[in-house]
Design a protein around this motif. Structure first.
Motif, PDB file in Angstrom:
ATOM      1  N   PRO A  91       0.792  -1.235   0.000  1.00 44.39           N
ATOM      2  CA  PRO A  91       0.000   0.000   0.000  1.00 44.39           C
ATOM      3  C   PRO A  91       0.822   1.281   0.000  1.00 44.39           C
ATOM      4  CG  PRO A  91      -0.119  -1.100   2.138  1.00 44.39           C
ATOM      5  CD  PRO A  91       0.539  -2.057   1.193  1.00 44.39           C
ATOM      6  N   SER A  92       2.035   1.238   0.553  1.00 46.25           N
ATOM      7  CA  SER A  92       2.839   2.455   0.631  1.00 46.25           C
ATOM      8  C   SER A  92       3.612   2.742  -0.651  1.00 46.25           C
ATOM      9  CB  SER A  92       3.820   2.377   1.805  1.00 46.25           C
ATOM     10  OG  SER A  92       4.723   1.298   1.630  1.00 46.25           O
ATOM     11  N   LEU A  93       3.602   1.801  -1.594  1.00 46.44           N
ATOM     12  CA  LEU A  93       4.306   1.976  -2.859  1.00 46.44           C
ATOM     13  C   LEU A  93       3.341   2.450  -3.941  1.00 46.44           C
ATOM     14  CD1 LEU A  93       6.593  -1.195  -3.017  1.00 46.44           C
ATOM     15  CD2 LEU A  93       7.107   1.054  -2.045  1.00 46.44           C
ATOM     16  N   THR A  94       3.875   3.098  -4.941  1.00 45.36           N
ATOM     17  CA  THR A  94       3.063   3.513  -6.079  1.00 45.36           C
ATOM     18  C   THR A  94       2.736   2.303  -6.948  1.00 45.36           C
ATOM     19  OG1 THR A  94       4.928   3.903  -7.572  1.00 45.36           O
ATOM     20  CG2 THR A  94       4.274   5.728  -6.094  1.00 45.36           C
ATOM     21  N   ALA A  95       1.826   2.513  -7.890  1.00 43.69           N
ATOM     22  CA  ALA A  95       1.486   1.433  -8.815  1.00 43.69           C
ATOM     23  C   ALA A  95       2.724   0.949  -9.555  1.00 43.69           C
ATOM     24  CB  ALA A  95       0.429   1.917  -9.807  1.00 43.69           C
ATOM     25  N   ARG A  96       3.523   1.892 -10.040  1.00 49.30           N
ATOM     26  CA  ARG A  96       4.734   1.526 -10.772  1.00 49.30           C
ATOM     27  C   ARG A  96       5.717   0.788  -9.868  1.00 49.30           C
ATOM     28  NH1 ARG A  96       6.077   4.035 -15.302  1.00 49.30           N
ATOM     29  NH2 ARG A  96       5.022   5.970 -14.690  1.00 49.30           N
ATOM     30  N   ASP A 130       1.023   7.187  -8.297  1.00 43.98           N
ATOM     31  CA  ASP A 130       0.236   7.382  -7.076  1.00 43.98           C
ATOM     32  C   ASP A 130       0.355   6.156  -6.195  1.00 43.98           C
ATOM     33  OD1 ASP A 130      -0.502   9.722  -8.244  1.00 43.98           O
ATOM     34  OD2 ASP A 130      -2.590   9.139  -8.611  1.00 43.98           O
ATOM     35  N   ARG A 131       0.320   6.377  -4.883  1.00 45.16           N
ATOM     36  CA  ARG A 131       0.440   5.254  -3.949  1.00 45.16           C
ATOM     37  C   ARG A 131      -0.828   4.398  -3.957  1.00 45.16           C
ATOM     38  NH1 ARG A 131       3.450   7.542   1.521  1.00 45.16           N
ATOM     39  NH2 ARG A 131       5.388   8.204   0.490  1.00 45.16           N
ATOM     40  N   ALA A 132      -0.631   3.102  -3.792  1.00 44.25           N
ATOM     41  CA  ALA A 132      -1.744   2.153  -3.854  1.00 44.25           C
ATOM     42  C   ALA A 132      -2.721   2.331  -2.700  1.00 44.25           C
ATOM     43  CB  ALA A 132      -1.210   0.719  -3.878  1.00 44.25           C
ATOM     44  N   ASN A 133      -2.261   2.900  -1.565  1.00 50.77           N
ATOM     45  CA  ASN A 133      -3.165   3.049  -0.427  1.00 50.77           C
ATOM     46  C   ASN A 133      -4.258   4.079  -0.689  1.00 50.77           C
ATOM     47  OD1 ASN A 133      -1.684   5.397  -0.183  1.00 50.77           O
ATOM     48  ND2 ASN A 133      -0.760   4.860   1.781  1.00 50.77           N
ATOM     49  N   MET A 139      -9.580   0.214  -8.708  1.00 48.58           N
ATOM     50  CA  MET A 139      -8.208   0.499  -9.138  1.00 48.58           C
ATOM     51  C   MET A 139      -7.251  -0.559  -8.611  1.00 48.58           C
ATOM     52  SD  MET A 139      -8.338   4.616  -8.573  1.00 48.58           S
ATOM     53  CE  MET A 139      -6.604   4.940  -8.950  1.00 48.58           C
ATOM     54  N   ARG A 140      -7.483  -1.020  -7.392  1.00 50.30           N
ATOM     55  CA  ARG A 140      -6.630  -2.096  -6.848  1.00 50.30           C
ATOM     56  C   ARG A 140      -6.813  -3.376  -7.656  1.00 50.30           C
ATOM     57  NH1 ARG A 140      -8.575  -0.106  -1.863  1.00 50.30           N
ATOM     58  NH2 ARG A 140      -9.807  -1.989  -1.502  1.00 50.30           N
ATOM     59  N   GLN A 141      -8.054  -3.654  -8.064  1.00 46.63           N
ATOM     60  CA  GLN A 141      -8.299  -4.832  -8.889  1.00 46.63           C
ATOM     61  C   GLN A 141      -7.541  -4.737 -10.214  1.00 46.63           C
ATOM     62  OE1 GLN A 141      -9.626  -6.897  -6.519  1.00 46.63           O
ATOM     63  NE2 GLN A 141     -11.155  -7.620  -7.965  1.00 46.63           N
ATOM     64  N   ARG A 142      -7.555  -3.560 -10.814  1.00 47.53           N
ATOM     65  CA  ARG A 142      -6.852  -3.395 -12.093  1.00 47.53           C
ATOM     66  C   ARG A 142      -5.343  -3.479 -11.914  1.00 47.53           C
ATOM     67  NH1 ARG A 142      -8.888   1.795 -15.057  1.00 47.53           N
ATOM     68  NH2 ARG A 142      -9.831   2.456 -13.107  1.00 47.53           N
TER      69      ARG A 142
END
Length: 317
Positions: A91-96, A130-133, A139-142
């Motif tokens: 959660p603290s990391l970005t999507a990338r 953007d961060r996953a959290n 968006m988390r599913q994608r």
């Protein structure tokens, strides 16, 4: 020669203590097909998906994935990816950064792993940093789907991938899965969304209380085998009602959800009788503006099959 199979399961049984989660399951998933998995809560869908992903092993039976036998203590072979109960993300990391970490776990250089490509495929390019959290459920599913795509799977196993998706997100996911299947990737897709399954899947397996109650092409679940209720809107509702009442095999029903002006007619019929009614309407010069099942054929079959099994088991007790 028979069809090539990405998954071949025979008499698979899995228990958790005294609870029988899977009771002699057979499953065939053809290569390059999207195979739907349907069932009520507690039917065994999540357990079966876990076996395909190597998260658990069967107590008995034979399971082959991508041509490789999977036995006790053996993980799923290379080429399998997906998620159960939602994707696991940092959660603290970005999507990338999430995808870069996954690439590193697989010994790949993030710069050449295709991260930007999979983010674009699932429609997350604009939020790549953007961060996953801060992501919504959809968006988390994608992002979970992007993570699975990063490994270039030959078998993709997805649990409720449309959960929380808005129409644009669902369109992205459908496009990705359809393209993957066209390229030869097999997909096992569990969902409560019958519209998703009917739009995507060529074959479905229906589970109830750990057993398979149906497995095969969607066409076998078509309404030719059972009566369905259909909403019928025509240019002349009164004339259509009289004609429907006079057509063999057609029963006119009252629809609680019909429009107050009586424009909607609900008829119950098998497909051949429905075809005859449409032909008679056209011959009489009555325009057919809408004809659609009140409940989809897949949902109707799902309800009928699972209810029949439940009643059988109650009678046996």
């Amino acid at each position: 020669m028979g069809k090539l199979l990405a998954v071949r399961a025979r008499r698979i049984t899995k228990c958790f203590g005294e609870v029988v989660a899977l009771d002699g399951i057979d499953l065939d998933v053809a290569q390059g097909r999207i195979h739907g998995l349907v069932g009520p809560n507690g039917a065994g869908k999540t357990t079966l998906l876990g076996l395909l992903l190597g998260l658990a092993v069967a107590d008995s039976g034979r399971l082959e994935i991508l041509g490789t036998p999977v036995g006790r203590g053996a993980a799923a072979p290379d080429g399998v990816a997906g998620f159960v109960d939602g994707p696991g993300l940092y959660p603290s990391l970005t999507a990338r950064q999430n995808l870069a970490a996954l690439a590193a776990l697989h010994g790949r250089d993030a710069r050449t792993a295709g991260i930007d490509d999979v983010l674009d495929q699932v429609g997350l390019s604009d939020v790549a940093d953007d961060r996953a959290n801060g992501f919504s459920l959809g968006m988390r599913q994608r992002l979970g789907l992007a993570a699975a795509l990063l490994t270039r799977p030959r078998l993709l196993v997805l649990d409720e991938p449309s959960n929380g998706l808005d129409p644009a997100g669902k369109r992205h996911v459908h496009r990705v899965l359809t393209r993957l299947a066209a390229q030869g990737t097999s997909v096992v897709l569990s969902s409560h969304r019958m519209d998703d399954l009917e739009a995507l899947c060529s074959e479905v397996t229906i589970l109830a209380t750990g057993r398979v109650v149906f497995s095969g092409p969607l066409s076998k679940l078509a309404a030719e085998n059972r009566e369905l209720d259909y909403r019928l809107i025509t240019s002349d509702p009164q004339a259509a009602r009289l004609l429907a009442a006079d057509t063999a095999g057609i029963r006119v029903a009252d629809d609680a959800g019909a429009r107050q002006d009586g424009e909607v007619l609900v008829v119950r019929a098998l497909v051949p009788a429905l075809d005859e009614l449409v032909a008679r309407l056209v011959h009489a010069g009555i325009g057919v503006r809408e004809l659609a099942p009140v409940v989809s054929p897949l949902e109707a079959a799902f309800l009928a099959l699972t209810e029949a099994l439940t009643e059988q088991q109650e009678a046996e007790q």
